[in-house]
Write an enzyme that holds these catalytic residues in place. Sequence first.
Site, PDB file in Angstrom:
ATOM      1  N   HIS A  27     -44.195  -0.885  16.749  1.00 32.87           N
ATOM      2  CA  HIS A  27     -44.737   0.479  16.679  1.00 32.87           C
ATOM      3  C   HIS A  27     -44.407   1.237  17.972  1.00 32.87           C
ATOM      4  CE1 HIS A  27     -47.548   3.720  15.777  1.00 32.87           C
ATOM      5  NE2 HIS A  27     -47.993   3.610  17.029  1.00 32.87           N
ATOM      6  N   ASP A  60     -13.008  -1.146  -7.067  1.00 29.76           N
ATOM      7  CA  ASP A  60     -13.193  -0.079  -8.056  1.00 29.76           C
ATOM      8  C   ASP A  60     -12.396  -0.303  -9.327  1.00 29.76           C
ATOM      9  OD1 ASP A  60     -14.709   1.045  -6.076  1.00 29.76           O
ATOM     10  OD2 ASP A  60     -13.630   2.950  -5.999  1.00 29.76           O
ATOM     11  N   GLU A  77       0.847  -1.195   0.000  1.00 33.73           N
ATOM     12  CA  GLU A  77       0.000   0.000   0.000  1.00 33.73           C
ATOM     13  C   GLU A  77       0.880   1.242   0.000  1.00 33.73           C
ATOM     14  OE1 GLU A  77      -2.302   2.817  -0.246  1.00 33.73           O
ATOM     15  OE2 GLU A  77      -3.411   0.925  -0.124  1.00 33.73           O
ATOM     16  N   LEU A 107      -3.463   2.458   5.006  1.00 36.50           N
ATOM     17  CA  LEU A 107      -4.399   1.349   5.106  1.00 36.50           C
ATOM     18  C   LEU A 107      -5.815   1.881   5.305  1.00 36.50           C
ATOM     19  CD1 LEU A 107      -2.476  -1.173   7.406  1.00 36.50           C
ATOM     20  CD2 LEU A 107      -3.084  -1.521   5.005  1.00 36.50           C
ATOM     21  N   GLY A 151       3.655  -1.289  -5.427  1.00 39.81           N
ATOM     22  CA  GLY A 151       3.932  -2.630  -5.938  1.00 39.81           C
ATOM     23  C   GLY A 151       3.706  -2.693  -7.435  1.00 39.81           C
ATOM     24  N   GLY A 164     -24.801  13.067  -9.508  1.00 42.17           N
ATOM     25  CA  GLY A 164     -24.875  11.676  -9.084  1.00 42.17           C
ATOM     26  C   GLY A 164     -24.802  11.570  -7.574  1.00 42.17           C
ATOM     27  N   THR A 168      -9.300   4.706   0.003  1.00 44.00           N
ATOM     28  CA  THR A 168     -10.206   5.813  -0.288  1.00 44.00           C
ATOM     29  C   THR A 168     -11.367   5.869   0.692  1.00 44.00           C
ATOM     30  OG1 THR A 168      -9.653   5.893  -2.639  1.00 44.00           O
ATOM     31  CG2 THR A 168     -11.812   6.741  -2.003  1.00 44.00           C
TER      32      THR A 168
END
Length: 473
Positions: free
Chosen positions: A452, A319, A34, A38, A114, A190, A41
Amino acid sequence: MATDFDLVILGGGTGGYVAAIRAAQIGKKVAIVEKGLLGGTCLHKGCIPSKALLRSAEVYSTSKKAAEYGVSIEGVSLDFNKVQERKQKIVDQLHNGVKHLMKKGDIQVFEGTGRILGPSIFSPMAGTISVEFNNGDENEILIPQNVIVATGSRPRTLPGLEIDGTLVMSSDDALKMETLPASILIIGGGVIGIEWASMLNDFGVEVTVVEYADRILPTEDEEISKEAARILKKKGIKLVTGAKVLSETLKKEESVQIDAEHKGGTASFSAEKILVSVGRQANVEGIGLENTAIKVEKGFIETNEYYQTAESHIYAIGDVIGGLQLAHVASHEGIAAVEHLSNQNPHPIDYSMISKCIYSSPEMASVGYTEKEAKEKGYTVKVGKFPFKAIGKALVYGESDGFVKLVVDEATDDLLGVHMIGPHVTDMISEAGLARVLDATPWEIAQTVHPHPTLSEVFGEAALAVDGKAIHF
């Protein structure tokens, strides 16, 4: 230096670290590479920080309406620095939690980039990983039996519309704002654009949304989109649909100005800042895909239903493969990929069973097909709808806009889709998701006695409404 692993995962976001934990549970020797933090996003630039800001906006907005509840609050004010501090505290706590999970699972984390190598002295197949460390240390070679690519995505922009991070921002930049603008133009109506529009409006910012499609939230059920537009306009948000932004007309002066083609003419917009929210693009560059047979189509890695790429020992999730770009989707894709490479015969994910949420005010949530999609697939449908204004708990909360809609196969009574807009629906959609998984009918949903007063009563009433049997409306 070269080290052998059963599995190396490129990317420690939600999909990557969940896959690593599942692999460790199975007994595999696992490494994550990474280059950032960690959690990826979702934890640092998406789900968590944006929802923390949304919560502060909700509290601020509610505080200003306290008198409606018989509560007097003098001089309600917003300290945006403290809002940001709270957001970061939450992110840091969760980040530390992920790091603890890596230690608990004995998962080795390499902080760097990587890159996949082709066939070499280390392996006759593509898949060896060269790690370029963030701190400049000498590269390290990782030799895995399997690789999972989980490198995620980043915000897109429009051709010719350069993100400068200050006047023209992506959602990444907006999360780091130190002060709120007086006004903002959001390009894109969106999910992300509407969440930001709702949040900033609640913070007191003048908000205009410009959307290319003929309605905001064009992937949602049309009735949900229409109701969302009505409520957002009532809150004071200006919505402009069917507008094509002309990037070349951008002017940056004391304010930001840009034009758009709209209704056969040209409309001009100006604001203190612009937020570009037109989707996300996969991070496929600079990770060595060119050294493999992996195919990239329309910017996304191609996989089969078990997330294998054209190199069968290399998988890709989240993604970077497109589809539903959601954290919970990436997590389940990661688990499925790990179980497949471990010969545990997982069931392929049925994406029509996955719930989707929009955390604006009003909240929206859905699972399954929209009414239009169901009809396009050849179903003859019947629909049940029930409004929150007839639910006692919604009135108690002071949030009675919205409704729940069920889309049902007329021939079999199977539940095809559920669409919600209103208070706390993101916390209620999982009942609908379970109903879809269990292939429930409206009768079965209605047989579930909803206590309820609760907001969840709306789901039972909507199920009754499918056959015209709703009690309270």
